[in-house]
Design a protein around this motif. Structure first.
Motif, PDB file in Angstrom:
ATOM      1  N   ASP A   1       0.867  -1.172   0.000  1.00 31.21           N
ATOM      2  CA  ASP A   1       0.000   0.000   0.000  1.00 31.21           C
ATOM      3  C   ASP A   1       0.905   1.224   0.000  1.00 31.21           C
ATOM      4  O   ASP A   1       1.233   1.779   1.028  1.00 31.21           O
ATOM      5  CB  ASP A   1      -0.884  -0.040   1.247  1.00 31.21           C
ATOM      6  CG  ASP A   1      -1.920   1.075   1.243  1.00 31.21           C
ATOM      7  OD1 ASP A   1      -2.064   1.732   0.199  1.00 31.21           O
ATOM      8  OD2 ASP A   1      -2.572   1.270   2.276  1.00 31.21           O
TER       9      ASP A   1
ATOM     10  N   LYS B   1      -5.061  -1.017  -5.144  1.00 30.83           N
ATOM     11  CA  LYS B   1      -5.903  -1.089  -3.946  1.00 30.83           C
ATOM     12  C   LYS B   1      -7.361  -0.839  -4.279  1.00 30.83           C
ATOM     13  O   LYS B   1      -8.259  -1.489  -3.748  1.00 30.83           O
ATOM     14  CB  LYS B   1      -5.422  -0.058  -2.923  1.00 30.83           C
ATOM     15  CG  LYS B   1      -6.301   0.025  -1.674  1.00 30.83           C
ATOM     16  CD  LYS B   1      -5.664   0.910  -0.618  1.00 30.83           C
ATOM     17  CE  LYS B   1      -5.567   2.349  -1.098  1.00 30.83           C
ATOM     18  NZ  LYS B   1      -5.031   3.228  -0.031  1.00 30.83           N
TER      19      LYS B   1
ATOM     20  N   ARG C   1      -5.242   4.037 -11.034  1.00 28.95           N
ATOM     21  CA  ARG C   1      -3.805   3.776 -11.072  1.00 28.95           C
ATOM     22  C   ARG C   1      -3.307   2.920  -9.926  1.00 28.95           C
ATOM     23  O   ARG C   1      -2.187   2.436  -9.955  1.00 28.95           O
ATOM     24  CB  ARG C   1      -3.035   5.104 -11.082  1.00 28.95           C
ATOM     25  CG  ARG C   1      -3.392   5.995 -12.258  1.00 28.95           C
ATOM     26  CD  ARG C   1      -2.805   7.398 -12.115  1.00 28.95           C
ATOM     27  NE  ARG C   1      -1.367   7.383 -11.975  1.00 28.95           N
ATOM     28  CZ  ARG C   1      -0.724   7.811 -10.899  1.00 28.95           C
ATOM     29  NH1 ARG C   1      -1.399   8.259  -9.847  1.00 28.95           N
ATOM     30  NH2 ARG C   1       0.597   7.797 -10.859  1.00 28.95           N
ATOM     31  N   ASN C   2      -4.101   2.746  -8.907  1.00 25.48           N
ATOM     32  CA  ASN C   2      -3.672   2.017  -7.716  1.00 25.48           C
ATOM     33  C   ASN C   2      -4.448   0.720  -7.600  1.00 25.48           C
ATOM     34  O   ASN C   2      -5.676   0.719  -7.615  1.00 25.48           O
ATOM     35  CB  ASN C   2      -3.895   2.878  -6.462  1.00 25.48           C
ATOM     36  CG  ASN C   2      -3.108   2.349  -5.266  1.00 25.48           C
ATOM     37  OD1 ASN C   2      -3.027   1.145  -5.052  1.00 25.48           O
ATOM     38  ND2 ASN C   2      -2.537   3.259  -4.489  1.00 25.48           N
TER      39      ASN C   2
ATOM     40  N   GLY D   1       3.649   4.136  -7.309  1.00 28.11           N
ATOM     41  CA  GLY D   1       2.746   3.033  -7.629  1.00 28.11           C
ATOM     42  C   GLY D   1       3.321   1.968  -8.526  1.00 28.11           C
ATOM     43  O   GLY D   1       2.899   0.831  -8.444  1.00 28.11           O
TER      44      GLY D   1
ATOM     45  N   VAL E   1       0.739   7.012  -4.500  1.00 27.37           N
ATOM     46  CA  VAL E   1       0.471   7.005  -5.937  1.00 27.37           C
ATOM     47  C   VAL E   1       1.739   7.297  -6.713  1.00 27.37           C
ATOM     48  O   VAL E   1       1.981   6.739  -7.784  1.00 27.37           O
ATOM     49  CB  VAL E   1      -0.617   8.048  -6.267  1.00 27.37           C
ATOM     50  CG1 VAL E   1      -0.769   8.198  -7.769  1.00 27.37           C
ATOM     51  CG2 VAL E   1      -1.934   7.643  -5.636  1.00 27.37           C
TER      52      VAL E   1
END
Length: 467
Positions: A21, A213, A210-211, A27, A24
């Motif tokens: 985690d 998560k 973009r992530n 990432g 950004v």
């Protein structure tokens, strides 16, 4: 080593992805290949003095890993097995699918063994991924092959990108076909290419995430929808079956390459085996005779054979590139299945798309993205989505597209690279190659070359004929 929060993501076409985690801005750092992104699920809390890990943060059990293996291998290729059996024949296809399954599993064992040997030799913190394993085998191989190490890594990553972007193209065609069938039932008759334009908009928007998560809930929902949809398709396929004698036992020679391309596409799970083994509580259980890999792939191959056999037996020469397209229009169950699986594919697209971005963007960012990196990444993502859309528009035949992707890239990853690296590693360490091993690996490589050449040619020729 400090324990870090992790996000687990698994999806239906061959990737179980987990990342730290992180911010950004960071990432994509550390994602030099598909396996690196996959294997980051196996971060370690402690590392022994010899550089080898002895504790995995969240180890998985035998059953957990088995379920991940199922999710990683059962995807869009499964629904295309009916079309594969049409191109192979109702007697030839089950036998050859079992043989291909054995060969693909053997290749996966070869990759796992070479990764383990490179892991021991280099004393890395964790076993190398697919591309790194290939590169390291050549780097520590015969002197005349060492200069090829960077090129081999680049080649593997290139095929991985082609495979993943090919999946994305297939998904666009798949989604557009199913949406068209739903609209046709309401007398909304629009061309397939127009439906692809409508599909392009939500796909582009979801790929701006973009992530990883934030993709986790999409992955979970996609798995549930796919499982329900496939179950309903199987139920429909078992109703009022004709006799086996009414189907072709062995298809014509020009159709067989299309069968091989689709079948190898369906078995494209080789990128999954390394990270799954590495995160197990008892990794030695992965490769045992009754370990996760052998047991899981027997079940997966059995499902492929069952779906392909029933699909071709039920719909014969009319079987479509996806069995969902053969469901009776106007029925609630048919429309429900098409909606469920269409949503599953839509939600899976960004996960497949993440891999080529993770492989290619870091180098581009370093070279061109020093200023406004986030904005440039959005532009790059948009360009890649547009490329998959244009390819999908160019080849709207779903079954032929799947066969082409399988022939072009899946054969290289699943059938050619593993025996090649075993030969290189064995030659360097044993000062020669045992004749039986050389013959066996040569046969596998030649099969891969045969499928690559004939499958690509026949897929392209069939696409031209379709136009």
């Amino acid at each position: 080593m400090k324990t870090q929060e992790k996000i687990n993501i698994s999806h239906i076409s061959g990737a179980v992805v987990a990342v730290n985690d992180q911010s950004v801005e960071e990432g994509y750092k550390g994602f030099a290949s598909r396996q690196q992104s996959l294997e980051s699920k196996s971060h370690l809390d402690n590392v022994s003095t010899d550089g080898h890990p002895h504790h995995v943060t969240h180890p998985t059990s035998y059953l957990d890993t088995l379920l991940h293996l199922f999710r990683g291998n059962i995807g869009s290729g499964l629904l295309a097995m009916g079309d594969a059996f049409k191109n192979g024949g109702i007697v030839f296809s089950p036998i050859m699918t079992a043989v291909l399954g054995i060969i693909c599993v053997h290749s996966q064992h070869l990759l796992l063994n070479c990764s383990e040997e490179m892991y021991r030799k280099t004393k890395r913190a964790k076993p190398p991924g697919f591309a790194d394993t290939v590169s390291l085998v050549f780097q520590y191989g015969p002197a005349r092959l060492k200069p090829l190490a960077p090129a081999m890594k680049l080649l593997v990553n290139t095929f991985l990108c082609i495979t993943q972007l090919g999946f994305c193209c297939v998904y666009i065609v798949f989604i557009a076909n199913n949406v068209k069938m739903i609209c046709d039932q309401y007398d909304i008759h629009i061309g397939l290419s127009v439906h692809m334009i409508f599909v392009f908009v939500p796909v582009l928007l979801i790929c701006m995430i973009r992530n990883l998560k934030y993709l986790t809930p999409f992955s979970t929902l996609a798995n549930v929808l796919m499982a329900i949809g496939v179950g309903a398709v199987l139920y429909e396929a078992t109703q009022d079956l004709p006799s086996v004698e009414s189907r072709v036992y062995l298809a014509s020679w020009y159709q067989l390459p299309l069968y091989f391309g689709t079948a190898v596409y369906a078995f494209e799970g080789i990128g999954l085996v390394l990270p799954l083994k590495n995160e197990m509580r008892n990794p030695e259980q992965f490769q045992k005779p009754l370990g996760v890999l052998n047991v899981g792939m027997v079940v997966v191959a059995s499902i492929f054979i069952t779906v392909g056999f029933l699909g071709y037996l039920k719909w014969g020469e009319d079987v479509a590139g996806s069995l969902t397209l053969n469901l009776k229009p106007g029925y609630v169950i048919s429309m429900t299945v098409q909606i469920l699986i269409t949503l599953a594919m839509l939600l899976t697209y960004p996960l497949q798309f993440y891999v080529p971005v993770a492989i290619t963007w870091p180098a581009l960012r370093k070279k061109y993205g020093q200023k406004s990196p986030v904005m440039k990444e959005y532009v790059y993502r948009s360009i890649l989505v547009l490329v998959t859309f244009m390819l999908a528009e160019s080849i709207p035949q779903l079954g032929l597209f799947i066969s082409l992707v399988g022939a072009v890239s899946s054969t290289a990853l699943a059938l050619m690279f593993p025996p090649i690296i075993q030969l290189v590693y064995t030659y360097q360490n044993d000062n020669g190659i045992p004749p039986l091993m050389g013959l066996k690996n040569a046969c596998i490589i030649l099969l891969g070359v045969f499928i690559f050449i004939t499958g690509t040619y026949e897929s392209i020729a069939s696409i031209v004929r379709a136009f």
